[in-house]
Design a protein around this motif. Structure first.
Motif, mmCIF file in Angstrom:
data_model
loop_
_atom_site.group_PDB
_atom_site.id
_atom_site.type_symbol
_atom_site.label_atom_id
_atom_site.label_comp_id
_atom_site.label_asym_id
_atom_site.label_seq_id
_atom_site.Cartn_x
_atom_site.Cartn_y
_atom_site.Cartn_z
ATOM 1 N N GLU A 189 -1.615 11.772 -9.987
ATOM 2 C CA GLU A 189 -2.119 10.509 -9.450
ATOM 3 C C GLU A 189 -3.550 10.262 -9.936
ATOM 4 O O GLU A 189 -3.892 9.161 -10.360
ATOM 5 C CB GLU A 189 -2.076 10.609 -7.925
ATOM 6 C CG GLU A 189 -2.293 9.307 -7.235
ATOM 7 C CD GLU A 189 -2.111 9.470 -5.722
ATOM 8 O OE1 GLU A 189 -1.238 10.253 -5.295
ATOM 9 O OE2 GLU A 189 -2.857 8.813 -4.996
ATOM 10 N N TRP B 80 4.999 3.045 -8.914
ATOM 11 C CA TRP B 80 3.639 2.482 -8.958
ATOM 12 C C TRP B 80 3.056 2.616 -10.372
ATOM 13 O O TRP B 80 2.484 1.667 -10.918
ATOM 14 C CB TRP B 80 2.759 3.191 -7.926
ATOM 15 C CG TRP B 80 1.334 2.770 -7.939
ATOM 16 C CD1 TRP B 80 0.831 1.589 -7.506
ATOM 17 C CD2 TRP B 80 0.217 3.538 -8.437
ATOM 18 N NE1 TRP B 80 -0.543 1.568 -7.687
ATOM 19 C CE2 TRP B 80 -0.936 2.754 -8.257
ATOM 20 C CE3 TRP B 80 0.086 4.802 -9.001
ATOM 21 C CZ2 TRP B 80 -2.220 3.185 -8.627
ATOM 22 C CZ3 TRP B 80 -1.185 5.245 -9.363
ATOM 23 C CH2 TRP B 80 -2.309 4.440 -9.174
ATOM 24 N N SER C 298 0.862 -1.190 0.000
ATOM 25 C CA SER C 298 0.000 0.000 0.000
ATOM 26 C C SER C 298 0.896 1.237 0.000
ATOM 27 O O SER C 298 2.118 1.133 0.109
ATOM 28 C CB SER C 298 -0.897 0.030 1.246
ATOM 29 O OG SER C 298 -0.155 0.450 2.374
ATOM 30 N N ARG C 299 0.242 2.385 -0.081
ATOM 31 C CA ARG C 299 0.996 3.644 -0.002
ATOM 32 C C ARG C 299 1.711 3.766 1.341
ATOM 33 O O ARG C 299 2.603 4.599 1.499
ATOM 34 C CB ARG C 299 0.044 4.825 -0.158
ATOM 35 C CG ARG C 299 -0.515 5.031 -1.556
ATOM 36 C CD ARG C 299 -1.653 6.017 -1.462
ATOM 37 N NE ARG C 299 -2.185 6.508 -2.717
ATOM 38 C CZ ARG C 299 -3.161 5.921 -3.397
ATOM 39 N NH1 ARG C 299 -3.683 4.782 -2.977
ATOM 40 N NH2 ARG C 299 -3.615 6.456 -4.510
ATOM 41 N N LEU D 176 5.571 7.135 -6.499
ATOM 42 C CA LEU D 176 4.475 7.302 -7.453
ATOM 43 C C LEU D 176 4.867 6.759 -8.839
ATOM 44 O O LEU D 176 4.103 5.995 -9.457
ATOM 45 C CB LEU D 176 4.108 8.795 -7.537
ATOM 46 C CG LEU D 176 3.027 9.207 -8.536
ATOM 47 C CD1 LEU D 176 1.699 8.507 -8.232
ATOM 48 C CD2 LEU D 176 2.818 10.726 -8.511
ATOM 49 N N TYR E 281 8.354 10.770 -2.598
ATOM 50 C CA TYR E 281 6.967 10.614 -3.058
ATOM 51 C C TYR E 281 6.928 10.331 -4.563
ATOM 52 O O TYR E 281 6.224 9.428 -5.022
ATOM 53 C CB TYR E 281 6.153 11.862 -2.719
ATOM 54 C CG TYR E 281 4.670 11.602 -2.823
ATOM 55 C CD1 TYR E 281 4.004 10.850 -1.851
ATOM 56 C CD2 TYR E 281 3.924 12.058 -3.908
ATOM 57 C CE1 TYR E 281 2.645 10.587 -1.950
ATOM 58 C CE2 TYR E 281 2.565 11.793 -4.005
ATOM 59 C CZ TYR E 281 1.932 11.055 -3.026
ATOM 60 O OH TYR E 281 0.582 10.785 -3.126
ATOM 61 N N THR F 224 -0.782 10.348 2.444
ATOM 62 C CA THR F 224 0.649 10.018 2.439
ATOM 63 C C THR F 224 1.554 11.250 2.318
ATOM 64 O O THR F 224 2.522 11.394 3.079
ATOM 65 C CB THR F 224 0.937 9.037 1.289
ATOM 66 O OG1 THR F 224 0.038 7.940 1.421
ATOM 67 C CG2 THR F 224 2.370 8.552 1.310
#
Ligand SMILES: N[C@@H](CCC(=O)N[C@@H](CS)C(=O)NCC(=O)O)C(=O)O
Length: 205
Positions: free
Chosen positions: A105, A165, A12-13, A162, A158, A66
């Protein structure tokens, strides 16, 4: 700072917060949830009414989101220099890219849902269209080691998370600029340490 408790799930984040906690070198407790099983329990909804992870209990308050959590942690440990100096233009740039990341995002999620924005939506939605927004990021990162200033910050953490992902979701194809940028930061000792910690947490549930 009060010893924080991280509510997370694997994967997960929350992984980004584990990485940030490792960068800060601070002790913390964890509560590992099983998404779809216990993240909508009344106990957890009292922590995050959205039933999402991560959440960080910092004693008097609970933080969610987050990017807010990692920014707060960066401010708690100024000696680690994980955020540009308050009041500096680099801090302004940090906020710029923080807001941009959230747009990107949701642009990515729209892309995943097969949504193509028509011109009238593009002119009002914050990210315009996903490919253009992604290209703005690519152009900015081209030839740069860090997204703001001249040292690693929580915003690099971050964006590395990101982009990693987006890559795994196949929303960004193999790209020299992004690969070089994320490769450098994902190789940091604190990130590798957090991956080990994630394995331990995964086995604990
Ligand atoms: N805006 C939030 C998003 C949090 C989020 O969507 N978390 C996902 C896991 S990565 C989650 O908890 N999903 C479970 C659910 O919604 O049931 C953040 O950045 O922390």
């Amino acid at each position: 700072m009060h010893k924080p408790t991280l509510y997370t799930a694997v994967p997960s984040r929350g992984g980004m917060v584990l990485w940030m906690l490792a960068e800060c070198g601070t002790p913390y407790d964890t509560v590992v949830l099983k998404l779809g099983e216990n993240n909508r329990s009344p106990e957890y909804l009292a922590i995050n009414p959205l039933g999402k992870v991560p959440a960080l209990n910092v004693g008097s308050k609970i933080l969610t989101e987050t990017v807010a959590i990692i920014t707060y942690l960066a401010e708690q440990f100024p000696q680690k220099q994980l955020i540009p100096a308050e009041g500096s233009i680099e801090r302004g740039e940090y906020y710029r890219w923080m807001c941009f990341a959230l747009q990107l995002e949701y642009g990515a999620i729209d892309k995943r849902r097969g949504i193509e924005n028509p011109p009238e939506i593009r002119s009002s939605i914050g990210y315009g269209d996903f490919e253009t927004a992604l290209n703005v990021l690519r152009t900015h990162l081209n030839g740069r080691e860090f997204i703001v200033g001249d040292r690693f910050s929580a915003m690099d953490l971050y964006y590395s998370g990101l982009l990693d992902w987006l890559n795994k979701m196949q929303l960004v194809s193999a790209d020299e600029v992004f690969d070089r940028y994320t490769g450098r930061h994902l190789a940091r000792a604190a990130h590798l340490q957090s991956l080990e910690q994630e394995k331990v947490l995964a086995e604990s549930v």
